[in-house]
Design an enzyme around this catalytic site. Structure first.
Site, PDB file in Angstrom:
ATOM      1  N   ASP A 184      -8.541  81.921 -71.138  1.00 45.07           N
ATOM      2  CA  ASP A 184      -8.928  83.295 -71.285  1.00 45.07           C
ATOM      3  C   ASP A 184      -7.760  84.406 -71.307  1.00 45.07           C
ATOM      4  O   ASP A 184      -8.178  85.183 -72.130  1.00 45.07           O
ATOM      5  CB  ASP A 184      -9.719  83.474 -70.010  1.00 45.07           C
ATOM      6  CG  ASP A 184     -11.347  82.917 -69.878  1.00 45.07           C
ATOM      7  OD1 ASP A 184     -11.748  83.064 -71.016  1.00 45.07           O
ATOM      8  OD2 ASP A 184     -11.601  82.326 -68.875  1.00 45.07           O
ATOM      9  N   CYS A 225      -3.614  76.499 -64.868  1.00 52.11           N
ATOM     10  CA  CYS A 225      -4.553  75.346 -65.219  1.00 52.11           C
ATOM     11  C   CYS A 225      -5.347  75.498 -66.579  1.00 52.11           C
ATOM     12  O   CYS A 225      -6.522  74.908 -67.052  1.00 52.11           O
ATOM     13  CB  CYS A 225      -5.775  75.435 -64.160  1.00 52.11           C
ATOM     14  SG  CYS A 225      -6.677  76.927 -63.923  1.00 52.11           S
TER      15      CYS A 225
HETATM   16  C1  PEP Z   1      -8.771  79.252 -68.282  1.00 51.81           C
HETATM   17  O1  PEP Z   1      -9.341  80.381 -68.720  1.00 51.81           O
HETATM   18  O2  PEP Z   1      -7.540  78.998 -68.842  1.00 51.81           O
HETATM   19  C2  PEP Z   1      -9.431  78.218 -67.485  1.00 51.81           C
HETATM   20  C3  PEP Z   1      -8.601  77.284 -66.938  1.00 51.81           C
HETATM   21  O3  PEP Z   1     -10.684  78.414 -67.162  1.00 51.81           O
HETATM   22  P1  PEP Z   1     -11.923  78.311 -68.002  1.00 51.81           P
HETATM   23  O4  PEP Z   1     -11.509  77.388 -69.227  1.00 51.81           O
HETATM   24  O5  PEP Z   1     -12.942  77.634 -66.979  1.00 51.81           O
HETATM   25  O6  PEP Z   1     -12.510  79.428 -68.284  1.00 51.81           O
HETATM   26 MG    MG Z   2     -11.233  81.148 -67.452  1.00 52.00          MG
END
Ligand code: PEP
Ligand code: MG
Length: 595
Positions: free
Chosen positions: A468, A515
């Protein structure tokens, strides 16, 4: 099955699809007949209603028996953890929308059984097609697979089973159901390719987990190939080579040997510590969407779960899970992963993660709309139930709680207040909570980056969500293929943002991790360590690969390279410089074919 050559295929014809599961397979094609059946819809007389309904119900029962049989035959550990897919199919076979609506079309609209079923399947497919989230959209293949089985049973056609393959083959199919994949004899099926599907289809997930190289999304491969054609698939790049020439064959045989060798080598890293050659240690963790993935995470040597995406629990279509259901899942995750922590992220719906019953789909700009923590702080009853379940699970092992898409300090304080209130409430009810649940936030908005120093005073850890953050930082919709070329993790703006967040965390003495997908990409992961990240959470299958590379590299050297990278003006120059430096300094690690 089609045995004749469909078109003239030239030697070394290359097709490119979506790389779904890594590895190289060299063999002959085995075409699986999964052509859509011709369904004839017709009006029936009232006297035919009962026999048609009975035939439909019998087809449902036969389908259930077949799936239960598949389940019983799946005896290995890797397969057993994926049996939830078969369970999902069994649940669909009890689903009111599918079964109830078909029966009522037969009874009330006087349509024959296959016609009625076909209508309901079309309606369900339309619902799934509107979903923007890739993962959920691909759950449409579950409907296709069940629909296909039901129709075949209804029309008395057999479902060709992949258990009967007699020699080593590469399976070529329009689509494969998870049941097909589970049934595959892995000593015979050395790879597969399909017309449809994406990286997050269940079939692709299973292929990765079973270690079967696969390329999906080839669109028309089943209409091009006969059975028995020599072919090669490279599941790491998405290439499929038809009728390989002797030179290509030799080349890929060498690549395969190299790949297989490295895979075996990687196994040695599972139990080694994650540290650089000059002693910088790191926590390598796994991202999971389902608790059933913990088994693989542990096997791959994950020291904890760095991201448990809980939204998938809310996507079963049967309403939000109760406190008890959530508690059972979180507790099981924590108990399985102990002594390492499980980081549970509160519900992150909205944006591209669509949950039909939350009615969020009609926002003009969903990525910037009511999503993630904004949704939880509005739908406080849902939020409180989730917090209670998480707090209760925290009594059973190390657990960290993480809030998604924070854009300001006010939101963090509101979350902490809710959490504290629920904790007091539980304690007053005599229910235990863990003593030291760490509280963290995801850094995925530009505002969170800019005020990282202020946010750091409020929490125990940061976890950067680059999926994001890159989208918001560079103003690029992460799901839009037209601007995908601009989605650059090594963009100077992204690097500056990451640097700023690391500094803020270091100054405040709080833990800093990532992450987002970027954490599992080997060369980037080194840049992240040099920037100051100390926890990287990724798809479990990347852990050994990242560990192998970091153990051969001195982080002081990467820090020197980083200094220069930070002064370069474009992502392209950053990547070129990084690759050049790493290959020069560590030729044995970063060879042309390093994986
Ligand atoms: C991100 O945005 O990098 C993330 C780990 O969350 P998601 O992909 O679930 O939005
Ligand atoms: Mg995210």
């Amino acid at each position: 099955m089609t045995a004749s050559v469909k078109i003239d295929i030239a030697e070394d014809t290359i097709l490119v699809g979506i790389a779904a599961a890594p590895g190289i397979a060299i063999s002959r094609s085995h075409l699986v007949n999964r052509d859509r059946m011709a369904v004839i819809e017709r009006r029936i007389s009232p006297a035919e209603v009962e026999p048609e309904t009975a035939a439909f119900k019998a087809a449902v029962e036969t389908s259930k028996c077949q799936l239960r049989e598949v389940k019983e035959q799946a005896d290995s550990k890797e397969l057993s953890e994926h049996l939830y897919i078969i369970d999902t199919h069994l649940m669909i076979l009890d689903d009111e929308m599918l079964i109830g609506e078909t029966v009522s079309l037969i009874r009330e609209d006087l349509i024959n059984a296959e016609g009625a079923l076909n209508r309901v399947l079309r309606k369900l497919r339309r619902v799934f097609d509107k979903i923007s989230d890739e993962y959920l959209r691909e759950r449409r293949s579950d409907i296709d697979s069940i629909g296909d089985r039901l129709l075949r049973n209804l029309l008395g056609e057999t479902c060709e089973s992949l258990t009967d393959v007699e020699e080593q083959v590469i399976v070529v199919a329009h689509d494969l159901s998870p049941a097909d994949t589970v049934q595959m004899d892995r000593s015979k099926v050395v790879g597969f390719v399909t017309d449809v599907g994406g990286r997050t289809s269940h079939t692709a997930i299973l292929a990765r987990s079973l270690g079967i190289p696969a390329v999906v999304g080839l669109e028309t491969i089943t209409s091009l190939l006969p059975s028995g054609l020599p072919m090669i698939i490279d599941g790491s790049t998405g290439s499929v080579i038809l009728k390989p020439s002797p030179e290509t064959f030799r080349d890929y045989l060498l690549r395969k040997q190299h790949y297989d060798y490295l895979e075996t080598e990687l196994l040695k890293f599972r139990n080694l510590t994650a540290e650089t050659k000059d002693g910088q240690s790191l926590a390598l963790r796994s991202n999971i969407d389902f608790v059933s993935e913990i088994h693989t995470a542990k096997e791959q040597g994950a020291h904890g779960i760095g991201l448990f995406r809980t939204e998938f629990l809310f996507m079963s279509g049967e309403g939000p899970p109760s406190e008890e259901e959530q508690f059972d899942i979180y507790r099981s995750a924590v108990e399985q992963m102990a002594p390492f922590p499980v980081t549970i992220r509160t519900l992150d719906v909205g944006g591209d993660k669509f949950v039909p019953e939350f009615n969020l789909s009609d926002e003009v700009n969903p990525a910037m709309g009511l999503r993630a923590i904004r949704f939880s702080l509005k739908e406080v009853n849902l939020f409180r139930v989730q917090l209670r379940a998480i707090l209760r699970a925290s009594a059973f092992g190390p657990l960290r709680i993480m809030f998604p898409m924070i854009s300001g300090v006010g939101e963090v304080r509101a979350c902490k207040q809710f959490l504290e209130r629920e904790r007091q409430e539980l304690l007053s009810e005599g229910i235990d909570c863990g003593e030291d649940v760490e509280i963290g936030i995801m850094i995925e908005t530009p505002s969170a980056v800019l005020i990282a120093d202020l946010l750091a005073k409020e929490v125990d850890f940061f976890s950067v969500g680059t999926n994001d953050l890159i989208q918001y930082c560079l103003a690029i919709d992460r799901g839009n293929e037209h601007v995908a070329y601009l989605y650059e993790p090594m963009h100077p703006a992204v690097l500056q943002a990451l640097l700023r967040v690391c500094r803020a965390a270091e100054n405040a003495g709080i833990a800093i991790g990532m992450c987002g997908e970027m954490a599992g990409e080997d060369m980037y992961s080194l840049v992240l360590i040099a920037l100051g990240f100390r926890e990287l959470s990724m798809n479990a299958s990347n852990i050994s690969r990242v560990k192998r590379i970091m153990r051969q590299v001195e982080i002081v050297e990467v820090k020197q390279i980083l200094e220069r990278l930070l002064s370069l003006p474009t992502a392209e120059e950053v990547v070129t410089e990084l690759e050049r430096e790493m290959r020069d300094r560590y030729p044995e690690v970063f060879t042309e074919a390093h994986i």
